[in-house]
Structure formats: C-alpha cells, structure tokens
Design a protein around this motif. Sequence first.
Motif, PDB file in Angstrom:
ATOM      1  N   THR A 144       9.116 -96.338  82.122  1.00 57.82           N
ATOM      2  CA  THR A 144       8.875 -95.051  81.468  1.00 57.82           C
ATOM      3  C   THR A 144      10.108 -94.686  80.666  1.00 57.82           C
ATOM      4  OG1 THR A 144       7.350 -94.293  83.175  1.00 57.82           O
ATOM      5  CG2 THR A 144       8.417 -92.603  81.833  1.00 57.82           C
ATOM      6  N   VAL A 145       9.899 -94.184  79.443  1.00 58.07           N
ATOM      7  CA  VAL A 145      11.024 -93.841  78.570  1.00 58.07           C
ATOM      8  C   VAL A 145      11.063 -92.345  78.299  1.00 58.07           C
ATOM      9  CG1 VAL A 145      11.093 -96.109  77.474  1.00 58.07           C
ATOM     10  CG2 VAL A 145       9.690 -94.298  76.462  1.00 58.07           C
ATOM     11  N   PHE A 146      12.286 -91.856  78.055  1.00 61.15           N
ATOM     12  CA  PHE A 146      12.533 -90.467  77.682  1.00 61.15           C
ATOM     13  C   PHE A 146      13.333 -90.538  76.372  1.00 61.15           C
ATOM     14  CE2 PHE A 146      12.385 -86.207  79.705  1.00 61.15           C
ATOM     15  CZ  PHE A 146      13.080 -85.466  78.751  1.00 61.15           C
ATOM     16  N   PRO A 147      12.632 -90.694  75.229  1.00 63.12           N
ATOM     17  CA  PRO A 147      13.312 -91.001  73.966  1.00 63.12           C
ATOM     18  C   PRO A 147      14.392 -90.005  73.570  1.00 63.12           C
ATOM     19  CG  PRO A 147      10.959 -91.359  73.749  1.00 63.12           C
ATOM     20  CD  PRO A 147      11.165 -90.687  75.071  1.00 63.12           C
ATOM     21  N   LEU A 153      16.773 -92.767  77.233  1.00 64.87           N
ATOM     22  CA  LEU A 153      16.800 -93.104  78.644  1.00 64.87           C
ATOM     23  C   LEU A 153      15.473 -93.746  79.042  1.00 64.87           C
ATOM     24  CD1 LEU A 153      18.628 -92.662  81.192  1.00 64.87           C
ATOM     25  CD2 LEU A 153      17.398 -90.507  81.532  1.00 64.87           C
ATOM     26  N   ALA A 154      15.551 -94.721  79.942  1.00 61.79           N
ATOM     27  CA  ALA A 154      14.350 -95.314  80.514  1.00 61.79           C
ATOM     28  C   ALA A 154      14.544 -95.503  82.000  1.00 61.79           C
ATOM     29  CB  ALA A 154      14.037 -96.655  79.860  1.00 61.79           C
ATOM     30  N   ALA A 155      13.437 -95.448  82.731  1.00 62.34           N
ATOM     31  CA  ALA A 155      13.440 -95.743  84.160  1.00 62.34           C
ATOM     32  C   ALA A 155      12.468 -96.885  84.395  1.00 62.34           C
ATOM     33  CB  ALA A 155      13.032 -94.515  84.972  1.00 62.34           C
ATOM     34  N   GLY A 156      12.937 -97.913  85.096  1.00 63.72           N
ATOM     35  CA  GLY A 156      12.097 -99.060  85.362  1.00 63.72           C
ATOM     36  C   GLY A 156      11.786 -99.197  86.840  1.00 63.72           C
ATOM     37  N   ALA A 157      10.502 -99.449  87.136  1.00 63.19           N
ATOM     38  CA  ALA A 157      10.081 -99.792  88.495  1.00 63.19           C
ATOM     39  C   ALA A 157       9.870-101.298  88.493  1.00 63.19           C
ATOM     40  CB  ALA A 157       8.800 -99.050  88.860  1.00 63.19           C
ATOM     41  N   CYS A 158      10.791-102.005  89.117  1.00 56.19           N
ATOM     42  CA  CYS A 158      10.888-103.453  88.902  1.00 56.19           C
ATOM     43  C   CYS A 158      10.752-104.243  90.198  1.00 56.19           C
ATOM     44  CB  CYS A 158      12.195-103.775  88.193  1.00 56.19           C
ATOM     45  SG  CYS A 158      12.367-102.915  86.602  1.00 56.19           S
ATOM     46  N   THR A 182       8.384 -91.684  86.886  1.00 57.10           N
ATOM     47  CA  THR A 182       8.083 -90.490  86.111  1.00 57.10           C
ATOM     48  C   THR A 182       9.315 -89.591  86.087  1.00 57.10           C
ATOM     49  OG1 THR A 182       5.757 -90.556  86.792  1.00 57.10           O
ATOM     50  CG2 THR A 182       6.569 -88.485  85.855  1.00 57.10           C
ATOM     51  N   PHE A 183       9.786 -89.235  84.887  1.00 60.76           N
ATOM     52  CA  PHE A 183      10.883 -88.274  84.769  1.00 60.76           C
ATOM     53  C   PHE A 183      10.355 -86.857  84.966  1.00 60.76           C
ATOM     54  CE2 PHE A 183      12.558 -91.765  82.114  1.00 60.76           C
ATOM     55  CZ  PHE A 183      13.843 -91.881  82.637  1.00 60.76           C
ATOM     56  N   ASN A 184      11.242 -85.954  85.324  1.00 55.22           N
ATOM     57  CA  ASN A 184      10.875 -84.543  85.254  1.00 55.22           C
ATOM     58  C   ASN A 184      10.996 -84.075  83.805  1.00 55.22           C
ATOM     59  OD1 ASN A 184      13.680 -84.448  85.034  1.00 55.22           O
ATOM     60  ND2 ASN A 184      13.884 -82.571  86.239  1.00 55.22           N
ATOM     61  N   ASN A 185      10.734 -82.813  83.568  1.00 61.19           N
ATOM     62  CA  ASN A 185      10.624 -82.315  82.195  1.00 61.19           C
ATOM     63  C   ASN A 185      11.937 -82.342  81.427  1.00 61.19           C
ATOM     64  OD1 ASN A 185       8.920 -81.156  80.151  1.00 61.19           O
ATOM     65  ND2 ASN A 185       9.990 -79.218  80.453  1.00 61.19           N
ATOM     66  N   THR A 186      13.064 -82.383  82.114  1.00 61.09           N
ATOM     67  CA  THR A 186      14.359 -82.379  81.442  1.00 61.09           C
ATOM     68  C   THR A 186      15.086 -83.724  81.525  1.00 61.09           C
ATOM     69  OG1 THR A 186      15.364 -81.462  83.453  1.00 61.09           O
ATOM     70  CG2 THR A 186      14.718 -79.901  81.725  1.00 61.09           C
ATOM     71  N   GLY A 187      14.447 -84.708  82.143  1.00 62.89           N
ATOM     72  CA  GLY A 187      15.077 -86.014  82.254  1.00 62.89           C
ATOM     73  C   GLY A 187      16.249 -86.048  83.199  1.00 62.89           C
ATOM     74  N   ALA A 210       0.632 -94.381  96.862  1.00 64.58           N
ATOM     75  CA  ALA A 210       1.088 -93.705  95.648  1.00 64.58           C
ATOM     76  C   ALA A 210       0.764 -94.537  94.420  1.00 64.58           C
ATOM     77  CB  ALA A 210       2.597 -93.460  95.733  1.00 64.58           C
ATOM     78  N   HIS A 211       0.191 -93.888  93.386  1.00 69.28           N
ATOM     79  CA  HIS A 211      -0.135 -94.626  92.156  1.00 69.28           C
ATOM     80  C   HIS A 211       0.189 -93.762  90.945  1.00 69.28           C
ATOM     81  CE1 HIS A 211      -2.635 -97.818  89.988  1.00 69.28           C
ATOM     82  NE2 HIS A 211      -1.717 -98.468  90.692  1.00 69.28           N
ATOM     83  N   ASN A 212      -0.577 -93.886  89.859  1.00 67.46           N
ATOM     84  CA  ASN A 212      -0.173 -93.337  88.563  1.00 67.46           C
ATOM     85  C   ASN A 212      -0.381 -91.826  88.469  1.00 67.46           C
ATOM     86  OD1 ASN A 212       0.336 -95.961  87.824  1.00 67.46           O
ATOM     87  ND2 ASN A 212      -1.532 -96.199  86.629  1.00 67.46           N
ATOM     88  N   GLY A 213       0.625 -91.144  87.899  1.00 67.41           N
ATOM     89  CA  GLY A 213       0.525 -89.702  87.704  1.00 67.41           C
ATOM     90  C   GLY A 213       1.352 -89.240  86.530  1.00 67.41           C
ATOM     91  N   SER A 214       1.339 -87.936  86.287  1.00 68.29           N
ATOM     92  CA  SER A 214       2.093 -87.366  85.163  1.00 68.29           C
ATOM     93  C   SER A 214       2.541 -85.958  85.507  1.00 68.29           C
ATOM     94  CB  SER A 214       1.239 -87.328  83.892  1.00 68.29           C
ATOM     95  OG  SER A 214       0.262 -86.294  83.949  1.00 68.29           O
TER      96      SER A 214
END
Length: 445
Positions: free
Chosen positions: A236-239, A243-248, A281-286, A344-348
């Motif tokens: 997931t990216v926060f342009p 910033l990006a967060a990877g679940a790897c 998933t980032f929060n609203n402010t990253g 736990a699976h996909n959300g927003s």
Amino acid sequence: MALAGGVLVLTASPVHAAEDVKASSNVKTSSNVKLVANVPRQAPFKSDSALNSDLAFQGDYAYQGNFNGFTIFNIKNPAKPTVVSRVSCPGSQNDVSVMGGLLFLSVDESRDGDSCKSDYGSPTDKESWEGIRIFDITDKSRPRYIKAIETRCGSHTHTLVPDKSGKAVYVYVSSFGPAAEFPECKPPHDKISIIKVPLDRPKTAKIVSTPVLFADGGNGEQDNLLESTSGCHDITVFPAKNLAAGACMGDGVLMDISNREHPKVTATVTDENFAFWHSATFNNTGTKVVFTDELGGGMSATCNASIGPERGADAIYDIKSGKLVKKAYYKIPRHQSASENCVAHNGSLIPVKGKDIMVQAWYQGGVSIWDFTNSAKPTEIGYFERGPLKPRDVGGSWSAYYYNGHIYSSDMYKGLDVLRITDKRTDPAAKVRLKVLNTQTQYTY
C-alpha cells in the motif's frame, strides 16, 4: 453478449433485492448497520471456482474482480446497483484497480497464453503466462483488452502509484511462491516488478525495474510462518509522503518511494504471532499502519477461543522516527464456528477527519467496522455477517471498503453486498465524496 476487442462481454441481468437475501441467509448485524442491497453472482461467474475477489471504485461505478473475469456495476443509487457489463477473462485472482480509462487485473496462475480465451498452463512450462492484464474501460458497457505484461511469479496483487508528472502510472506487482523447477519463478524471489504505463499510450506499458527488497533473504526462521519471505503479498502506498508499507509474508516493511522506479526499504519488522503478513493500511495521516495476518491462508477457522485474539488478527503499528512500533492487536470479538473460515482480510479507512476508523472483511466472520484512533485500544463499533455456509466450508467477504457513504463487500459466493452504517462516529464520512478508490493507493481526505 458481444465481443469487444476479442473479449466476451455479457449483458446484464436484473438486480435482486436485499430483502430476498436477508430472508434466506441468516444475516446478523449490529444495530447501526443495515444491508441495503445484494447482487448475486451471475453466469459465467456462478461456478464453485468463480470466486469474487477485490473491488475498486470510480465515480458512479464499482468494479468487482472474479476468478473468471470482472463485473462493472453502476452504483449511482447504492440501494439498487445494476450490472453494466461482465467480462469473461479467467485468471486467479483477478484483483482489480482503475485509473482514468484503464482497468488492471492481476493474474496469479499459469495460463497457456495471455488471452482471455486461454486455458490453464503449468508453472514448469516456460511458455506459460501470468502477470498483469490491461483493459480500456472508456466505454464501460464494452471493455476492451489492450495489453498483457508477463511478470516473474505472476501477479498476486498490484498497487497503482501515480507518476509525479501525472502522465503515467506505475504498477507495483507483488508475487511470491518461487520454486527451482519453475523457469519463470526461481528462488530467491526477493523482489517486486514495476511496470510503467504511459496514460496516453497504455499499449507501450513495460517493466522498468525489478528492485530487490530483501537482499538478506528476509524472514525465514520463524517457526509458525506459512511461507518464508519471497517477495511481497501486498503493498500500500501513501504518495503524498512518498511512503509505502509492504506485507511481505514473513516481514512487514516501510519503503521510501520518492524514486518511483527504485523504492527502498527503510524499516522492517517481524511478529512472533504473525504467520503470513497479508496486507497493510495506513491511517488518514500516514502515521500508523494496520497490518493483517492471514493465518491459515484464508481457508481455516481461526476466529475462535483456541486460536485466541492475537493470531489471525490485525496488528496496529505507530510510525515513530521512521520505525514501526507495535501498539496492539485487533480481532473481531465474535467467535465463529469450526466450519467457518475466518481471518483478517482486506479493508479500508472510513474517511473521518481526526479519527482512525476502518472497515474490514473477515471471510465468514463477515464485515467489521472498528476504531483505532487510540492505537493501544482498538474497538469494534459495528458489524455484518451471515451464518455458516452450507455445504461449503470456505467463503464469505473477501473485501469490504467504504466509498461515498456506503460499505461495499465482495462476498466470494453471495455476490456484491451494499451496507450502510449510521453512527455518530462514522456519519461525517458520508460528506466525503471521492472520484476514485483503489484501496492500495491512499490519500489524505
């Protein structure tokens, strides 16, 4: 039905009413959540293998992936969504995203060719294909297949990253599962593939880099891992913050994506309770990241007392001085039966200014709406679920996302669900109107 660019496009069938579903499906909700519509799967997406997968949104349209293709819905009236077109184009998982007049599909299985008429291939056959398919959706009633890009180990998921010029989009392709006998997916596979797509010339899209994220091989020593780190499952990216967060798989990571073609890992974390780092998933402010653990690979019953609240759950991390600092776990508070796959699976995010509230799919655990404004004390504020599937053991909500006042859930077998939450904590989000939502590309609202 009609052929558009060599693709079988099927016409719509009548929508089904939510009341019919509620009467027959043992729906349970919290008092603040209501099921307002359901559109069941329709042919050719009704077989046991034709599972619904991910969702994307654009204007008055929702796009639902399916292992047999994808469906475009008109959701201008969320209580009465209608099918605009269904495109037959088999390929696991067919996770979907959209930008402008383009739609992208992830294919994570070997096919004997890249066309929508292809059949199963073999990962041991060098001539087999898997990767990214691109469609022109300018005419949503007649999508056209315009480009295929093969990627190493296929494309389990993908992430759209806007070019800073606005003239192109990058596609970060996440894949895993290498084996010595796979000619196009050999270990070590510690990388992702990056595709650049010029928006005015999408047919010229091509791979521009394959950055190695885990030069040291990543986490492979933890006892309870489903698979050792080999690439990523999801990014997931926060342009706005580059910033990006990877679940790897075995690792959770932060990345600097200032150089879109050459992301760099800046922080890595492991968790003794995580079996498979699935999504982020980032929060609203990253300033926070919620990572999910897909214990059991989505096939197992993990929402019960014996597994407990810290496995198959979310982990909430604050970002402090560029590092990931774990604050708490979150798991749905309702135990499911031994026949219900649940994890736990996909959300927003639900876009409430000053709050961190998320909606999330839990397979047969249903849909959970929860608040993690206090990172150390996450709390559920609403839910929706059906009873156990019969005779199947695997099913439920694959993805649940909030878009322009409603929650949309992609149920693997039951179709598209539309929910509404009425709660003072989430009501302000109904005023936020988005033009597009690809949940792996996050913005500040």
